[in-house]
Design an enzyme around this catalytic site. Structure first.
Site, PDB file in Angstrom:
ATOM      1  N   LYS A  52      65.854  80.932  28.369  1.00 12.79           N
ATOM      2  CA  LYS A  52      66.803  81.205  29.461  1.00 12.79           C
ATOM      3  C   LYS A  52      67.450  79.903  29.930  1.00 12.79           C
ATOM      4  CE  LYS A  52      64.363  85.393  30.717  1.00 12.79           C
ATOM      5  NZ  LYS A  52      63.503  86.169  31.620  1.00 12.79           N
ATOM      6  N   GLN A  96      59.899  84.900  36.627  1.00  4.95           N
ATOM      7  CA  GLN A  96      59.438  85.443  35.338  1.00  4.95           C
ATOM      8  C   GLN A  96      58.197  86.307  35.552  1.00  4.95           C
ATOM      9  OE1 GLN A  96      61.129  85.194  32.503  1.00  4.95           O
ATOM     10  NE2 GLN A  96      59.627  86.298  31.306  1.00  4.95           N
ATOM     11  N   ASP A 119      68.051  89.562  37.784  1.00  5.16           N
ATOM     12  CA  ASP A 119      67.235  90.393  36.882  1.00  5.16           C
ATOM     13  C   ASP A 119      67.544  91.881  37.084  1.00  5.16           C
ATOM     14  OD1 ASP A 119      65.441  89.379  34.968  1.00  5.16           O
ATOM     15  OD2 ASP A 119      64.128  88.574  36.537  1.00  5.16           O
TER      16      ASP A 119
HETATM   17  N1  GUN Z   1      59.253  89.570  31.700  1.00  8.09           N
HETATM   18  C1  GUN Z   1      59.593  90.328  30.630  1.00  8.09           C
HETATM   19  N2  GUN Z   1      60.906  90.618  30.665  1.00  8.09           N
HETATM   20  C2  GUN Z   1      61.410  90.049  31.773  1.00  8.09           C
HETATM   21  C3  GUN Z   1      62.710  89.992  32.350  1.00  8.09           C
HETATM   22  O1  GUN Z   1      63.696  90.563  31.852  1.00  8.09           O
HETATM   23  N3  GUN Z   1      62.816  89.293  33.503  1.00  8.09           N
HETATM   24  C4  GUN Z   1      61.754  88.692  34.093  1.00  8.09           C
HETATM   25  N4  GUN Z   1      61.952  88.040  35.238  1.00  8.09           N
HETATM   26  N5  GUN Z   1      60.528  88.725  33.593  1.00  8.09           N
HETATM   27  C5  GUN Z   1      60.375  89.401  32.429  1.00  8.09           C
END
Ligand code: GUN
Length: 278
Positions: A52, A96, A119
């Site tokens: 990311k 996350q 998100d």
């Molecule tokens: N953990 C697994 N997928 C995601 C996601 O799309 N966003 C976040 N913040 N955590 C995750």
């Protein structure tokens, strides 16, 4: 042989579009900034978080990195989120998941200001998505819609079956397919005669969470299959929820793992970050 839906190439196309948009925004003195918070050092989460941050750097989005100890209290995390909510330089906040067991994920998600909820997990964001109001779309389901659209797969009027009902993928996936006028079924672990249901699908989205669960018996000839799963096999290689070698012989189009939905999740996160300043 089925058409391979190339998530790597399509996500690169989206990232390049965003890169141009960000360059234009920067000329006007605007620069989107994403705060990325990781609690603990789960290796899979570290890979996602790094990807990311790399995508931010590629597009020209500023990223602030918070790498927090596994043992920090929920209150400390909430106070960091509160500070970021009030920081005008920060446009998006990403925590996350999963979080350590001593934290309540729901409380953390709800603490993020909906204006910065890139998100798309906050209940207000989810509500807006459900009623078709403007707002952030959850990244993985939005990525699947983009994969279909950019591969010229028409969703309108099609039988769409989503296998899996998680808050992050299955449920919002069904809503987004519905918004595109698909006829949508959500199947799950309690579904009776799952194969009968999945074999109805023109578009099958697998978000089961079990490696190679979807075999050729589960799919209709000529269907489009999207694999949201990602698992590391004993040999270290990655595979999805779909048995690719088996299913690809029978369907018209399919996403690979890796290189299918995964890179699209990040591209759509980047899109949400740019959306904060559009
Ligand atoms: N953990 C697994 N997928 C995601 C996601 O799309 N966003 C976040 N913040 N955590 C995750």
């Amino acid at each position: 042989m089925a058409q391979l839906i190339d998530g790597k190439a399509i996500s690169m196309q989206i990232k390049n579009e965003l890169k141009e948009e960000v360059a234009d925004l920067k000329e006007k003195g605007i620069c989107p900034c994403l705060a990325v918070i990781q609690v603990g050092n789960d290796p899979a989460s570290s890979v996602y978080v790094n990807n990311k941050k790399k995508a931010c750097a590629y597009i020209g989005i500023e990223s602030l990195s918070y790498e927090l100890e596994e043992t920090i209290s929920q209150e400390t995390l909430l106070s960091i989120i509160d500070e970021l909510n009030h920081n005008e330089m920060v446009h998006g906040i990403l925590v996350q998941l999963p979080l350590p067991k001593h934290m309540e994920e729901e409380a953390i998600i709800k603490a993020i200001s909906p204006e910065k909820d890139v998100d798309g997990f906050h209940p207000e964001t989810v509500g807006n998505m459900c009623i078709g109001s403007k707002g952030f779309l959850p990244c993985t389901p939005a990525g699947v819609i983009q994969l279909l659209k950019r591969s010229n797969v028409d969703i309108s009027g099609k039988e769409c079956v989503v296998v899996g009902r998680s808050n992050i993928v299955g449920k919002p996936m069904a809503i987004l397919l519905l918004r595109e006028n698909g006829t949508v079924t959500i199947a799950h672990s309690k579904t009776k005669d799952l194969k009968e249901v999945t074999r109805r699908a023109d578009i099958l989205v697998a978000a089961v969470g079990k490696p190679k669960f979807i075999t050729a018996e589960y799919v209709k000839e000529g269907a489009v299959v999207i694999d949201v799963g990602i698992h590391r096999k004993e040999d270290g290689k990655l595979c999805g929820d779909v048995d690719f070698d088996d299913v690809s012989k029978k369907v018209s189009a399919i996403t690979p793992v890796p290189g299918g939905v995964g890179p699209m999740t990040i591209a759509m996160l980047m899109n949400n970050c740019v959306q904060t300043v559009r």
